[in-house]
Design an enzyme around this catalytic site. Structure first.
Site, PDB file in Angstrom:
ATOM      1  N   ARG A 145       0.864  -1.178   0.000  1.00 42.96           N
ATOM      2  CA  ARG A 145       0.000   0.000   0.000  1.00 42.96           C
ATOM      3  C   ARG A 145       0.903   1.231   0.000  1.00 42.96           C
ATOM      4  O   ARG A 145       2.024   1.199   0.511  1.00 42.96           O
ATOM      5  CB  ARG A 145      -0.898   0.009   1.234  1.00 42.96           C
ATOM      6  N   LYS A 171      -1.727  -2.169   8.047  1.00 43.46           N
ATOM      7  CA  LYS A 171      -2.868  -1.586   8.745  1.00 43.46           C
ATOM      8  C   LYS A 171      -2.893  -2.055  10.194  1.00 43.46           C
ATOM      9  O   LYS A 171      -2.669  -3.228  10.480  1.00 43.46           O
ATOM     10  CB  LYS A 171      -4.169  -1.994   8.049  1.00 43.46           C
ATOM     11  N   HIS A 237      -2.464   1.983  -6.052  1.00 41.83           N
ATOM     12  CA  HIS A 237      -3.321   0.838  -5.766  1.00 41.83           C
ATOM     13  C   HIS A 237      -3.494  -0.075  -6.974  1.00 41.83           C
ATOM     14  O   HIS A 237      -3.688  -1.285  -6.813  1.00 41.83           O
ATOM     15  CB  HIS A 237      -4.685   1.304  -5.246  1.00 41.83           C
ATOM     16  N   HIS A 262      -3.739  -8.923   4.327  1.00 42.02           N
ATOM     17  CA  HIS A 262      -5.166  -9.027   4.627  1.00 42.02           C
ATOM     18  C   HIS A 262      -5.380  -9.869   5.883  1.00 42.02           C
ATOM     19  O   HIS A 262      -4.636 -10.817   6.133  1.00 42.02           O
ATOM     20  CB  HIS A 262      -5.918  -9.687   3.465  1.00 42.02           C
ATOM     21  N   TYR A 271      -8.633 -12.146  -6.165  1.00 41.96           N
ATOM     22  CA  TYR A 271      -7.488 -12.276  -7.061  1.00 41.96           C
ATOM     23  C   TYR A 271      -7.221 -13.717  -7.481  1.00 41.96           C
ATOM     24  O   TYR A 271      -6.436 -13.957  -8.391  1.00 41.96           O
ATOM     25  CB  TYR A 271      -6.220 -11.751  -6.374  1.00 41.96           C
TER      26      TYR A 271
END
Length: 291
Positions: A145, A171, A237, A262, A271
């Site tokens: 990211r 994150k 992105h 994730h 994906y």
């Protein structure tokens, strides 16, 4: 056999001779594959362990599950269990028929245009050119990211002759490790070898400050124009999407989920599996006779 494996085997209690042989064979194979990939069994990293399991992906699921348990036991004995945190227990790949459309771009075209600009080395590309190249290659080969990219520090990058890793804070400050392929290692090394400052950041602006998200967006916007893409096509992105989409063809869902940062594999499944149209296209030629 390596002394740290011998130490583990001598102190481990086995319920049968067959179990002993299974542990011995698995750890011997683990040692050979890790060191064959440029790792050091005495200084194991998460990447070394991940590399081993990637090499074993052609084995039956039951075999990989047994190996996972044996290696976990070995790591726990040496208080290295944290190096297994990002590696999930082997499971059958989940199949779905509902993949959404994923934006992607022509990476080969981007790389060709970068090389053209490198050869010219004129204008704005000349100043800070190697930084821009290393930055773009990092996005292309890691799927980070943009916030993760700008927060990278030099201490997060470990580049060796045959392997390399990047420690990423994602994150929620959730850490993960991603491999640095050969081409990325080369671009990062070329860039970092010219750095004479003491700034901790990997990517810095011409003013000597940590690069910002806006800086990254501007770099990609200019490259977008050079590549002749539709305005707004090339952004951080979409490079992340492209990396994950392409990588999905070569690694299992659990590995892709880890690379993406994730929490839920369901997020990553967009994906990994074909939608109905793609399946239909493949079935069109299923029973076609060969010429």
């Amino acid at each position: 056999m390596n002394p740290i494996i011998i130490q583990f085997m001598e102190n481990k209690k086995f319920d049968s001779r067959a179990t002993f042989r299974t542990f011995q064979y698995t750890l011997h194979n683990f040692l050979n594959i890790v060191e064959g990939g440029g790792g050091d069994i005495n200084r194991l990293t998460e990447y070394d362990i991940r590399y081993y399991f990637q090499k074993r992906e052609d084995k039956k699921i039951a075999t990989r599950q047994k190996e996972y348990s044996i290696i976990s036991s070995f790591l726990k004995y040496h208080n290295w269990q944290d190096r297994m945190n990002g590696i999930e227990y082997p499971e059958e790949k989940i199949v779905s028929m509902e993949r959404k459309s994923v934006d992607s771009v022509d990476i080969a075209k981007i790389k060709r245009e970068i090389e053209k600009m490198n050869r010219k080395l004129n204008g704005e590309w000349k100043k800070g050119g190697k930084m821009r190249v290393a930055l773009i290659y990092t996005l292309i080969y890691t799927g980070l990211r943009v916030s993760e990219l700008v927060n990278l520090n030099k201490s997060h990058i470990d580049i060796r002759e045959r392997t390399g890793t990047i420690q990423v804070s994602g994150k929620g400050n959730k850490a993960r490790t991603v491999p640095a392929p050969k081409e990325l290692r080369r671009k990062l090394t070329e860039y970092m070898s010219e750095r004479e400052d003491n700034h901790p950041a990997v990517f810095i602006s011409n003013r000597g400050d940590r690069i910002s998200v806006r800086n990254v967006q501007d770099i990609l916007a200019r490259l977008n124009d050079r590549c002749g893409f539709k305005k707004g096509t090339l952004h951080p992105h979409v490079l992340r999407h492209t990396f994950l989409y392409q990588t999905a063809e070569h690694v299992p869902l659990t590995t892709l989920t880890q690379l993406a940062g994730h929490d839920d594999p369901k997020t990553t499944m967009i994906y990994t599996t074909p939608n109905l149209q793609e399946v239909g296209n493949r079935l069109d030629n299923l029973y076609e006779e060969e010429d």
